[in-house]
Design a protein around this motif. Structure first.
Motif, short mmCIF file in Angstrom:
data_model
loop_
_atom_site.label_atom_id
_atom_site.label_comp_id
_atom_site.label_asym_id
_atom_site.label_seq_id
_atom_site.Cartn_x
_atom_site.Cartn_y
_atom_site.Cartn_z
N UNK A 190 0.41 -0.96 -0.14
CA UNK A 190 -0.09 0.07 -0.13
C UNK A 190 0.40 1.15 -0.08
N UNK A 191 -0.03 1.80 -1.17
CA UNK A 191 1.28 3.26 -0.67
C UNK A 191 0.93 5.06 -0.49
N UNK A 192 -0.30 4.72 0.45
CA UNK A 192 -0.98 5.84 0.26
C UNK A 192 -0.91 6.09 1.54
N UNK A 193 -0.03 4.90 2.46
CA UNK A 193 0.18 5.20 4.13
C UNK A 193 1.47 5.09 4.59
N UNK A 194 1.76 6.01 5.29
CA UNK A 194 3.07 5.82 5.57
C UNK A 194 3.45 6.76 6.94
N UNK A 195 4.19 5.79 7.76
CA UNK A 195 4.81 6.82 9.32
C UNK A 195 5.80 6.54 9.44
N UNK A 196 6.16 7.97 10.55
CA UNK A 196 7.30 8.32 10.92
C UNK A 196 7.79 8.12 12.50
N UNK A 197 8.57 7.52 13.12
CA UNK A 197 9.02 7.95 14.85
C UNK A 197 10.36 7.96 14.82
N UNK A 198 10.64 8.11 15.65
CA UNK A 198 12.25 9.78 16.12
C UNK A 198 12.79 8.66 16.91
N UNK A 199 14.10 8.18 16.72
CA UNK A 199 14.43 7.79 17.42
C UNK A 199 14.66 8.26 19.04
N UNK A 200 15.53 7.51 20.17
CA UNK A 200 15.66 7.65 21.52
C UNK A 200 17.21 7.55 21.93
N UNK A 201 17.17 7.76 22.42
CA UNK A 201 18.51 8.04 23.78
C UNK A 201 18.72 7.38 24.57
N UNK A 202 19.45 5.50 24.26
CA UNK A 202 19.17 5.03 25.37
C UNK A 202 20.38 4.11 26.33
#
Length: 368
Positions: free
Chosen positions: A356-368
């Motif tokens: 499916x090309x009409x949805x996308x998601x972005x998740x920011x990284x965390x410093x661990x």
């Protein structure tokens, strides 16, 4: 006011409208629903001053027309507690609503209908027709990323952007972003238009939509959005403010591409999440040739380690994420495989379906 109605005709509208009514209210009348009985129909209205939901029921025998407001949840609970196929008689006597069904008799307090607020009418200047099932899917694919009670009030809702031939939904809480779009049926717009619908409005609208075929009409003014769905009329105020430029958040040019089974990946994240820090939910991903490993630990010195075979050829990479955000994304993508695009430990992950090309998601990284 006096009317006779079946339990089944009253219960579903009551439950839907009770969902709009907030449990804690500054005005007592906002805990009530407005009932207006005219010849052959009963109209129910609930509001929290931000969202309004109206349902018209025509399966009713109105003996005495009238209008009154009654406690929403109490009437809904009474209706739900009665046996199937029950018949209810509702009558206003003095300042009380009497509900009779068989040997059961309930007396509810009321407030005058004149005290019930209405969301002010405004001229709708944009209208469009949308496939109902696709619109429902778009809202469900993005609504989880809306903020809750953020001081940046414009994030406590969803951006709807009307383009030439499509409508796009964008939601972000500052740590993740979800975006999806569908085509508009038989309408084109010369200029792009953006509105922000509050969180409560989006959740209530999504609950009304079904997976059935067919279309719905939705219209916007400068201050409101309105839609008629079956016997329901939904109205919500819009949030004033400027939504962030979401295009700047979407990472470009990532060179580390991972293809993985969505269900297996989600299950691995859920297992690791059990032993992650209760508050920050951080996990560390370690990427190597055809393998993705996940590591989690918590202040009690408990640890989780898991791995999954994936399609990946490239340099090793370690990056931290909030595992809850990753699980949420895996839960709304419907296809069998997902694509993760990464670049470095400090860059956000771009997550998409492989089909499916009409949805996308972005998740920011965390410093661990």
């Amino acid at each position: 006011m006096k009317l006779i109605i079946s339990r089944e005709a009253l219960l579903a509208p009551l439950q839907s409208i009770s969902g709009v009514v907030e449990k804690k209210q500054t005005m007592p009348v906002l805990s009530n629903i407005l009932m207006v009985a005219n010849q052959g129909e009963l109209k129910l209205t609930g509001t929290n001053m931000e969202v309004e939901l109206v349902c018209t029921i025509d399966q009713v025998d109105v003996e005495v027309p009238g209008q009154i407001t009654v406690p929403a949840r109490k009437l809904s609970d009474i209706c739900r507690s009665l046996s199937d196929q029950s018949t209810l008689e509702l009558s206003v006597e003095g300042e009380r609503l009497h509900v009779r069904s068989g040997k059961s008799h309930f007396t509810l307090s009321t407030l005058p209908a004149e005290h019930f607020p209405n969301i002010e009418e405004s001229q709708q200047d944009i209208s469009m027709t949308l496939p109902q099932a696709d619109f429902k899917k778009m809202l469900e694919a993005t609504s989880f990323a809306m903020a809750q009670q953020d001081v940046r009030y414009y994030l406590n809702g969803m951006l709807l952007e009307m383009g030439a031939t499509s409508i796009r939904a964008v939601a972000t809480d500052g740590h993740r972003l979800a975006m999806s779009s569908i085509d508009i049926v038989g309408t084109t717009f010369e200029n792009t238009r953006q509105v922000i619908v509050p969180r409560k409005g989006i959740l209530e609208l999504a609950r009304l939509l079904t997976d059935a075929e067919g279309v719905i009409n939705i219209s916007f003014s400068d201050s409101h959005v309105r839609s008629e769905i079956g016997s329901y009329t939904f109205t919500s105020k819009l949030i004033e403010g400027k939504f962030p430029d979401y295009n700047r958040v979407i990472p470009r040019g990532g060179d580390k591409i991972v293809i993985a089974d969505r269900v297996e990946l989600k299950n691995m994240f859920m297992r690791a999440g059990i032993l992650s820090h209760e508050n920050i939910r951080g996990v560390r991903l370690q990427l190597s040739d055809n393998q993705l490993q996940v590591f989690a630990n918590n202040p009690e010195h408990e640890q989780a380690e898991d791995s999954l075979a994936v399609a990946y050829h490239g340099e090793p990479l370690q990056v931290g994420f909030n595992v809850g955000y990753l699980i949420d994304v895996m839960g709304v993508i419907n296809d069998e495989q997902v694509k993760l695009t990464l670049s470095n430990p400090n860059a956000s992950a771009l997550i998409e379906s492989t089909e499916e090309s009409n949805s996308l998601y972005v998740v920011m990284p965390m410093r661990l």
